[in-house]
Design an enzyme around this catalytic site. Structure first.
Site, PDB file in Angstrom:
ATOM      1  N   PRO A  77       0.839  -1.204   0.000  1.00 54.02           N
ATOM      2  CA  PRO A  77       0.000   0.000   0.000  1.00 54.02           C
ATOM      3  C   PRO A  77       0.874   1.254   0.000  1.00 54.02           C
ATOM      4  O   PRO A  77       1.889   1.301   0.706  1.00 54.02           O
ATOM      5  CB  PRO A  77      -0.781  -0.122   1.315  1.00 54.02           C
ATOM      6  CG  PRO A  77      -0.002  -1.070   2.159  1.00 54.02           C
ATOM      7  CD  PRO A  77       0.784  -1.960   1.249  1.00 54.02           C
ATOM      8  N   GLY A 121       2.281   4.689   1.046  1.00 51.51           N
ATOM      9  CA  GLY A 121       2.292   5.340   2.357  1.00 51.51           C
ATOM     10  C   GLY A 121       2.102   4.357   3.493  1.00 51.51           C
ATOM     11  O   GLY A 121       1.753   4.738   4.604  1.00 51.51           O
ATOM     12  N   GLY A 144       4.418   2.328   4.825  1.00 56.64           N
ATOM     13  CA  GLY A 144       5.607   2.060   5.635  1.00 56.64           C
ATOM     14  C   GLY A 144       6.417   0.868   5.175  1.00 56.64           C
ATOM     15  O   GLY A 144       7.343   0.446   5.856  1.00 56.64           O
ATOM     16  N   GLY A 196       7.972   0.569   2.054  1.00 54.60           N
ATOM     17  CA  GLY A 196       8.887   0.861   0.952  1.00 54.60           C
ATOM     18  C   GLY A 196       8.221   0.908  -0.417  1.00 54.60           C
ATOM     19  O   GLY A 196       8.871   0.643  -1.432  1.00 54.60           O
ATOM     20  N   SER A 197       6.936   1.293  -0.449  1.00 57.68           N
ATOM     21  CA  SER A 197       6.230   1.271  -1.738  1.00 57.68           C
ATOM     22  C   SER A 197       6.862   2.223  -2.756  1.00 57.68           C
ATOM     23  O   SER A 197       6.997   1.877  -3.935  1.00 57.68           O
ATOM     24  CB  SER A 197       4.752   1.609  -1.551  1.00 57.68           C
ATOM     25  OG  SER A 197       4.621   2.884  -0.965  1.00 57.68           O
ATOM     26  N   SER A 198       7.276   3.400  -2.327  1.00 60.32           N
ATOM     27  CA  SER A 198       7.826   4.350  -3.309  1.00 60.32           C
ATOM     28  C   SER A 198       9.171   3.864  -3.825  1.00 60.32           C
ATOM     29  O   SER A 198       9.484   4.017  -5.016  1.00 60.32           O
ATOM     30  CB  SER A 198       7.944   5.756  -2.706  1.00 60.32           C
ATOM     31  OG  SER A 198       8.831   5.756  -1.616  1.00 60.32           O
ATOM     32  N   ASP A 222      15.832   2.793   1.823  1.00 66.78           N
ATOM     33  CA  ASP A 222      14.702   2.052   1.251  1.00 66.78           C
ATOM     34  C   ASP A 222      15.024   1.537  -0.153  1.00 66.78           C
ATOM     35  O   ASP A 222      14.913   0.343  -0.431  1.00 66.78           O
ATOM     36  CB  ASP A 222      13.443   2.929   1.194  1.00 66.78           C
ATOM     37  CG  ASP A 222      12.841   3.191   2.574  1.00 66.78           C
ATOM     38  OD1 ASP A 222      13.509   2.895   3.574  1.00 66.78           O
ATOM     39  OD2 ASP A 222      11.706   3.691   2.642  1.00 66.78           O
TER      40      ASP A 222
HETATM   41  C1  MEV Z   1      11.661   5.260   6.012  1.00 61.03           C
HETATM   42  O1  MEV Z   1      11.415   3.948   5.542  1.00 61.03           O
HETATM   43  C2  MEV Z   1      12.887   5.276   6.863  1.00 61.03           C
HETATM   44  C3  MEV Z   1      13.254   6.625   7.451  1.00 61.03           C
HETATM   45  O2  MEV Z   1      14.429   6.414   8.229  1.00 61.03           O
HETATM   46  C4  MEV Z   1      13.502   7.666   6.391  1.00 61.03           C
HETATM   47  C5  MEV Z   1      14.777   7.425   5.597  1.00 61.03           C
HETATM   48  O3  MEV Z   1      15.652   6.659   6.013  1.00 61.03           O
HETATM   49  O4  MEV Z   1      14.911   8.076   4.544  1.00 61.03           O
HETATM   50  C6  MEV Z   1      12.171   7.149   8.386  1.00 61.03           C
END
Ligand code: MEV
Length: 295
Positions: free
Chosen positions: A84, A86, A88, A90-92, A135
């Site tokens: 999904p 956003g 959390g 790693g979708s982007s 990511d």
């Molecule tokens: C996001 O998956 C991880 C963060 O540490 C941001 C990043 O590392 O760019 C929150």
């Protein structure tokens, strides 16, 4: 000319946020992710079919930029998968990696790991502002890594002596990484003596966690996950839904549970050698949950 590419999602086992400020993070690819297809056309710009991406205008901008890297100016682009936006997971990053792979195949051009990193980082900047790069680096390589941001980034492979049984719980609450990262940055700037030690502690937990993964010490890893969640919550990066998932997982026997990624929504992970009761507890609390064996 058609091309296809895939990339896994990712979880951060330990060290999210701290990695933005120079500490190491322990991150791993998921056994599920995104698939991209590209069909080059003669004219008409880009037609994008990406149901999980919603109506985020940055998706179209990123598609044009990534395709342009391969000289593709017109194409039908399809994105499918189980991450999904956003959420959390790693979708982007998986989107950028999968699409770059599909564009390389469609245009008949080679794609080196360095090019993939350049494309991935540029795309992540569009979505997240000042990403550490963890990511896309993990989505591009797969496996478990200890990552320290660059330049140049330092990626150390972490060999798990036994697979990590992870339950992923989804809050269903979308969040943008940019906000939580900026809020911790502001805290550090305002009061470094208060917040810097917490960030350093998160980095030390990631470093120690890598050794636990290699040794197969799941109890020790779980304890570090619990401690890291406490520190992240102190940094105001948790939220009510994440707390409900984490508490449900712990009560159901998880060795450790924490938010993963940017927090304030998105996903939580639980280290659960006996996953069935943990899955059931998270679902009973009203959230989606799924099992992932990480290696
Ligand atoms: C996001 O998956 C991880 C963060 O540490 C941001 C990043 O590392 O760019 C929150």
């Amino acid at each position: 000319m058609r091309g296809h590419g895939g990339a896994p999602g990712k979880i951060i086992l330990l060290g999210e946020h701290a990695v933005v400020f120079g500490e190491p993070a322990l991150a791993a690819s998921l056994p599920f992710g995104l698939e991209a297809t590209v069909e080059v056309r003669a004219a008409g710009g880009f037609a994008i079919d990406a149901p999980t991406a919603g109506d985020d205008p940055r998706v179209a901008e990123a598609v044009a930029e990534i395709a342009g890297y391969f000289g593709i100016l017109h194409a039908s682009v399809g994105l499918r998968g189980e991450l999904p936006a956003g959420g959390g997971l790693g979708s982007s990053a998986a989107f950028a990696v999968a699409l770059a792979r599909a564009c390389a195949e469609a245009s008949g051009q080679p794609l080196s790991p360095t090019q993939l990193d350049v494309i991935g980082l540029a795309s992540e900047r569009r979505f997240h502002g000042t990403p550490s790069g963890v990511d896309h680096s993990v989505c591009a390589r797969g496996g478990i890594w200890l990552y320290r941001r660059g330049p140049p980034p330092l990626l150390t492979p972490v060999k798990a002596s036994r697979a990590l049984p992870i339950v992923v719980g989804l809050t269903g609450r979308k969040r943008r990484t940019r906000g939580p990262v900026a809020s911790l940055g502001e805290k550090i700037e305002r009061d470094p003596n208060r917040w810097r030690p917490l960030v350093a502690r998160l980095g030390a937990l990631a470093e120690g966690g890598a050794r636990d993964v290699e040794a197969g010490s799941l109890e020790a890893l779980g304890a570090k996950m619990n401690e890291a969640h406490g520190v992240l919550a102190e940094c105001e990066l948790s939220c009510e839904s994440l707390e409900l998932i984490v508490q449900a997982a712990r009560r159901a026997g998880a060795l450790g549970a924490k938010l993963t990624g940017a927090g304030q929504g998105g996903a939580a992970i639980a280290l659960a050698p006996d996953p069935a009761p943990v899955l059931a507890a998270i679902r009973a609390a009203g959230f989606e949950a799924r099992f992932a064996e990480i290696r």
